[in-house]
Design an enzyme around this catalytic site. Structure first.
Site, short mmCIF file in Angstrom:
data_model
loop_
_atom_site.label_atom_id
_atom_site.label_comp_id
_atom_site.label_asym_id
_atom_site.label_seq_id
_atom_site.Cartn_x
_atom_site.Cartn_y
_atom_site.Cartn_z
N HIS A 105 0.60 -0.93 0.27
CA HIS A 105 0.18 0.06 0.16
C HIS A 105 1.06 1.13 0.07
CE1 HIS A 105 -2.87 3.20 1.10
NE2 HIS A 105 -3.71 1.91 0.63
N ASP A 109 -6.73 -5.88 2.32
CA ASP A 109 -7.77 -6.53 1.73
C ASP A 109 -7.46 -8.15 1.84
OD1 ASP A 109 -9.01 -4.88 0.45
OD2 ASP A 109 -6.69 -3.84 -0.90
#
Length: 378
Positions: free
Chosen positions: A280, A321
């Site tokens: 990320h 996720d």
């Protein structure tokens, strides 16, 4: 591509301390050098992006264009931020809040005031919770109303109505804490505790794509339900709110090759598919939300295998996720569960941003940088 420290510093034209500070703030992703664990490697695209900013010779068009794609913040907001690898809600650490808070507590914090869920009548039956929420928001939007001219108390009441409508559509009409209702709707009451943590950790995340869509809608004076509908529609994209479903598919694929996980992942990459669930841009040292969620469950073997293979081949750690997919696999939740959990949580964040946007009274109206045929050409 990855750069060593000398290469990164040469492109940045800065001192080592500046490089390390950029890593700690999540501006540059880093990973251990596989040839020397005492050294680090730095993501080339992050280094080049910062280097271009530092040169200070960009036009206003270039600045605006870069801001749209993971660039500098384009809107002032007091709601949430990622700073030095941590997520904060109005200055409070989200991971720490997740140890005890409920989603309703986070709504009170982010909405900056008290509220209560109204009673709602049963809505139409839909194929999935996502379809039900989209239909409920569309019906509420079509009924009319606007956000312009409403005071803070009125806006919070309207926000509570929107959240209540989304919750009833996704979970069925009921009472009690949202995480308990969610667990029962998914058929796993024993998952309520970890779902509470997940809802808190997923409630908001700065100015992501769906949040921006919601703010743009409300900046025109549209109702909060219209903004939530815009946010939820944007959320449905595979590069945003439904990425966890792709992680579930990948984990199953890799799980079939548990004795050679690297081979399975290489095969996946060889087919030209993006590997979801890793890395990320805002977390140079790993997504703290994922770390908190994975620490709260017994990670299934297929996910543990995938995490190791991903870190080895990609140099990236699992993101939220991945953690959400692992949570759903741990409790054997239905296929729609990842999107349902994420969307219910993020509705709170969208509403917080819409309240802030409505309070500012500003219209969000960017300009386009025209790149078509020459104007006035014969």
């Amino acid at each position: 591509m990855w750069l060593n420290a000398s290469e990164a510093l040469s492109r940045l034209g800065s001192k080592p301390q500046s490089l390390y500070a950029s890593v700690s703030r999540g501006r540059i992703r880093a990973k251990p050098d596989p040839l020397d664990s005492r050294r680090s490697l730095y993501r080339e695209e992050d280094v080049d992006r910062l280097a271009s900013r530092a040169r200070g010779r960009r036009s206003s068009a270039t600045v605006a264009s870069e801001a749209i794609s993971w660039g500098d913040p384009v809107l002032p907001s007091a709601i949430s931020t990622v700073s030095e690898g941590r997520l904060y809600y109005r200055g409070r650490d989200a991971v720490e809040l997740a140890t005890t808070a409920m989603l309703e507590d986070i709504a009170t914090l982010l909405w900056d005031g008290a509220w209560s869920l109204p009673a709602s009548p049963p809505g139409p039956v839909a194929a999935t919770p996502m379809a039900a929420a989209l239909a409920a928001l569309a019906a509420r939007t079509a009924a009319g109303g606007a956000s312009i001219g409403l005071g803070p108390w009125q806006l919070r009441n309207e926000a509570a109505g929107v959240l209540g409508g989304v919750a009833d559509a996704m979970l069925g009409v009921g009472a009690g804490p949202l995480h308990v209702r969610l667990a029962h709707s998914l058929g796993r009451p024993d998952s309520a505790g970890v779902l509470r943590q997940a809802l808190v950790l997923l409630a908001d995340h700065e100015l992501n794509a769906s949040t921006f869509a919601a703010r743009v809608a409300v900046s025109t004076g549209a109702s909060l339900s219209a903004g939530a509908l815009a946010g939820l529609a944007t959320f449905t994209g595979p590069r945003h709110g439904t990425a966890a479903s792709a992680v579930l598919a990948l984990a199953l694929d890799i799980g079939l090759l548990a004795d050679r996980p690297g081979d399975g992942l290489r095969e996946w990459l060889g087919e030209g598919r993006i590997v979801p669930g890793f890395g990320h841009r805002l977390y140079g040292r790993g997504d703290v939300r994922a770390e908190a969620l994975l620490g709260a469950i017994d990670v299934p073997p297929a996910f543990a295998t995938l995490a190791l293979a991903g870190e080895d081949l990609l140099g990236e750690r699992p993101n939220v996720d991945f953690a959400l997919a692992a949570l759903c696999a741990t409790y054997d939740l239905p296929p729609h569960a990842p999107a349902t959990i994420f969307a219910l949580a993020r509705t709170v964040g969208w509403l917080a941003h819409m309240l802030e946007q409505a309070g500012s009274g500003q219209l969000i109206r960017p300009r386009a940088r025209y790149v078509g045929p020459a104007v006035g050409a014969a």
